[in-house]
Design a protein around this motif. Structure first.
Motif, mmCIF file in Angstrom:
data_model
loop_
_atom_site.group_PDB
_atom_site.id
_atom_site.type_symbol
_atom_site.label_atom_id
_atom_site.label_comp_id
_atom_site.label_asym_id
_atom_site.label_seq_id
_atom_site.Cartn_x
_atom_site.Cartn_y
_atom_site.Cartn_z
ATOM 1 N N THR A 254 -5.917 8.501 2.968
ATOM 2 C CA THR A 254 -5.861 7.526 1.879
ATOM 3 C C THR A 254 -4.722 7.870 0.929
ATOM 4 O OG1 THR A 254 -7.352 8.701 0.373
ATOM 5 C CG2 THR A 254 -8.363 7.238 2.003
ATOM 6 N N ILE A 255 -4.111 6.829 0.392
ATOM 7 C CA ILE A 255 -2.972 6.970 -0.520
ATOM 8 C C ILE A 255 -3.190 6.007 -1.678
ATOM 9 C CG2 ILE A 255 -0.460 6.764 -0.760
ATOM 10 C CD1 ILE A 255 -0.349 7.023 2.350
ATOM 11 N N GLY A 256 -2.931 6.463 -2.883
ATOM 12 C CA GLY A 256 -3.059 5.561 -4.017
ATOM 13 C C GLY A 256 -3.202 6.304 -5.326
ATOM 14 N N VAL B 299 -3.524 7.493 10.633
ATOM 15 C CA VAL B 299 -3.346 6.163 10.044
ATOM 16 C C VAL B 299 -3.307 6.323 8.531
ATOM 17 C CG1 VAL B 299 -4.320 3.853 9.747
ATOM 18 C CG2 VAL B 299 -4.555 5.024 11.948
ATOM 19 N N MET B 300 -2.250 5.816 7.904
ATOM 20 C CA MET B 300 -2.144 5.835 6.448
ATOM 21 C C MET B 300 -2.889 4.625 5.874
ATOM 22 S SD MET B 300 -0.036 8.426 5.794
ATOM 23 C CE MET B 300 1.297 9.398 6.535
ATOM 24 N N LEU B 301 -3.722 4.857 4.869
ATOM 25 C CA LEU B 301 -4.476 3.782 4.227
ATOM 26 C C LEU B 301 -4.173 3.794 2.736
ATOM 27 C CD1 LEU B 301 -6.626 1.547 4.148
ATOM 28 C CD2 LEU B 301 -8.381 3.323 4.090
ATOM 29 N N GLN C 4 4.892 7.607 -4.882
ATOM 30 C CA GLN C 4 5.757 7.001 -3.869
ATOM 31 C C GLN C 4 4.894 6.172 -2.928
ATOM 32 O OE1 GLN C 4 7.363 10.950 -2.699
ATOM 33 N NE2 GLN C 4 9.387 10.037 -2.981
ATOM 34 N N SER C 5 5.060 4.861 -2.993
ATOM 35 C CA SER C 5 4.311 3.963 -2.117
ATOM 36 C C SER C 5 4.880 4.023 -0.705
ATOM 37 C CB SER C 5 4.390 2.534 -2.657
ATOM 38 O OG SER C 5 3.649 1.650 -1.839
ATOM 39 N N ILE C 6 4.161 3.481 0.255
ATOM 40 C CA ILE C 6 4.648 3.436 1.642
ATOM 41 C C ILE C 6 5.712 2.356 1.743
ATOM 42 C CG2 ILE C 6 4.025 2.971 4.029
ATOM 43 C CD1 ILE C 6 1.249 4.015 3.465
ATOM 44 N N TRP D 152 4.784 5.731 10.225
ATOM 45 C CA TRP D 152 3.402 5.951 10.639
ATOM 46 C C TRP D 152 2.649 4.627 10.654
ATOM 47 C CZ3 TRP D 152 2.394 10.760 12.280
ATOM 48 C CH2 TRP D 152 3.171 11.804 11.788
ATOM 49 N N PRO D 153 1.613 4.520 11.499
ATOM 50 C CA PRO D 153 0.732 3.359 11.373
ATOM 51 C C PRO D 153 0.133 3.332 9.970
ATOM 52 C CG PRO D 153 0.266 4.572 13.409
ATOM 53 C CD PRO D 153 1.200 5.420 12.604
#
Length: 536
Positions: free
Chosen positions: A23-25, A135-137, A185-187, A192-193
């Motif tokens: 998870t990213i955020g 998987v990046m979320l 830093q956002s995707i 990566w998926p």
């Protein structure tokens, strides 16, 4: 669970291999809510899944925010001691992930900020190099109302802010968010998926998602939200022919009494719950789901009568003989034992009733109309197999609980998607499966859940699990005054009223299922070798 009853040679389902969801955020963007909801759904599918929360891990190892160095949460330059501490905790948290994979787990959801591209790429490369699909979320949110609601309802109640003034805690957390925003830093690449969720389900962007299981993850994430709502469960009223699956009979006179009492109690209980949160109950809708069986659909008719009149809802007049008991016509009894307010409870802005054929009760097959003793006597071989595995065993021409769970999967998805307050008037077997999904019970315990007529089950989904309560509101045929389990079942309605022992009888609705969920997450995030994890 909806997964087929098989495993591959590796012990993993759907030939999907091991998957790490990173998870990213920024803080307060709903990452924990999304992570826990996805974990619940994948476990329901039979996939061995675990959320590893960086924040929970750090708190388990170090305690609240006041016990970490001042520069611990501040991005940018840090002291050598803080850098070493953060690395030690990160390494310990990653070891927890490896331990789960090595023990046969299939999916890990790594709940953390992961806002620095270099950091998350390094984590992804380490796991990808060992054959784990990554998987990046990313959860993005520009809706200020969602952010503040998330802070007030989740973040300031965490151990980090225990004992703080709520307004000061909110201000401190906003400062933490602003610090992270400067370095986030956002995707923006396709290395990566990835899955990007905007405003917790408002919009989804995806890249290079492959395979059945990853596609199911996408499908589920397209149906979730984090809007506050309450889910109520109640059994349908007693019917004229109660013990037959084949008969689709109407409600008995006692069934109509039950339906009227249920309507009053639900509206009053809902009004109290919303008013306690500062929400006007007349400003929100109430959605009611029933099966297509008459006894379930007709139990909802008094709700229509409350808004459209008795003639529109076809609710019969209840005739009470001279000297009969009129107690059921009174307002429900309040929780403290006193009679509740005599004025009608506030009505929702709209009541919508939906009949769902997937919510029909479990088909008992050749055991239709039999008591447990009769089933044991007439079908001893089948009974022996049933006792060994009440969840998976399918009697001749019947459904197993596994079959029922498969049938209910579309209802599970709609349950996640529904944003209004929801009342499910259903059959005991159906309610058992839906409760097990929400609370996270293993499949083996589903047949053992007691669902008594006359009890209202209240479930409030939260970011860390669910809060659930049970309220008793009615006594009558099918339900004794003292509520003893031996008196609340029709002996000849096998599946609907008889919960066969698996690991003992289970009163599933504990006072606070959230506490159990929190304890489970703390256990799963226990420090490896005495090391804790960094904060989210």
């Amino acid at each position: 669970m909806v997964a087929p009853l098989y495993t591959t040679a590796s012990g993993l389902l759907f030939h999907a291999g091991k998957i790490l969801v990173l998870t990213i955020g920024l803080p307060a963007r709903g990452k924990t809510h999304i992570s826990r909801a996805l974990e619940r759904y994948l476990r329901w599918m039979g996939v061995k899944t675990q959320v590893v929360s960086l924040g929970d891990y750090r708190r388990k190892a170090l305690g609240g925010a006041h016990k970490v160095p001042p520069d611990y949460f501040t991005p940018g330059e840090k002291s050598p001691e803080t850098i070493a501490l953060r690395k030690k905790i990160s390494d310990g948290c990653e070891q927890t992930i490896w331990d789960f994979f090595n023990a046969g787990g299939q999916v890990v959801i790594y709940d953390a900020n992961n806002g620095a591209k270099a950091t998350r790429d390094a984590i992804a490369n380490r796991f990808e190099g060992s054959g784990v699909h990554v998987v990046m979320l990313e959860s993005l949110c520009d809706n200020k109302e969602i952010i503040e609601n998330n802070i007030r309802s989740v973040k300031i109640s965490s151990p980090d802010y225990r004992g703080w003034d709520p307004d000061k805690a909110v201000a401190d957390y906003y400062n933490r968010i602003r610090d992270h925003e400067r370095h986030y830093q956002s995707i923006n690449d396709y290395d990566w998926p990835f899955i990007k969720i905007i405003n917790v389900g408002e919009k989804i962007i995806m890249n290079h998602i492959q395979g059945y299981l990853q596609s199911r993850i996408i499908f589920f994430l397209m149906n979730i939200h984090n809007r506050f709502r309450t889910i109520y469960f109640a059994r349908s009223g007693q019917s004229l022919i109660e013990h037959s699956y084949k008969a689709d009979s109407d409600l008995s006179p006692s069934g109509w009494e039950y339906a009227a009492t249920l309507k009053d109690y639900v509206l009053e209980r809902r009004a109290k719950s919303l008013e306690a949160r500062g929400i006007d109950p007349t400003s929100r809708k109430l959605v009611i789901w029933t099966s297509t069986r008459r006894r379930a659909a007709h139990t909802a008719w008094p709700f229509l009568a409350a808004t459209h009149g008795t003639q529109a809802a076809h609710v019969p007049d209840i005739v009470v003989p001279d000297g009969g008991d009129l107690a059921f016509l009174e307002s429900p009894v309040a929780e403290d034992g006193e009679v509740s307010r005599q004025v009608p409870p506030p009505m929702p802005s709209k009541i919508k009733i939906v009949e769902k054929p997937q919510m029909l009760e479990i088909n008992p097959g050749i055991w239709d109309g039999l008591s447990p003793d009769q089933a044991k006597k007439y079908y001893p071989a089948d009974w022996g197999r049933f006792v060994k595995d009440p969840y998976s065993f399918r009697a001749p021409r019947a459904e197993s609980y596994h079959d029922l769970s498969v049938r209910l999967e579309p209802i599970i998805v709609e349950l996640e998607r529904e944003q209004e307050d929801l009342l499910i008037i259903g059959h005991a077997s159906v309610i058992r499966c839906l409760l097990a999904y929400l609370i996270g019970l293993p499949a083996s315990e589903i047949p053992a859940i007691e669902i008594a007529r006359g009890d209202l089950l209240e479930v409030v989904p939260t970011s860390y699990g669910v809060q659930s309560h049970q309220y008793h509101f009615w006594d009558g045929p099918g339900r004794s005054k003292d509520g003893e389990p031996s008196d609340v079942r029709d002996a000849h309605n096998f599946y609907e009223n008889y919960a066969e022992d698996t690991k003992g009888k289970r009163k599933v609705v504990v006072e606070d299922a959230l506490q159990a969920a929190s304890e489970s997450s703390e256990t799963s995030a226990a420090p490896s070798q005495g090391v804790g994890s960094p904060a989210a």
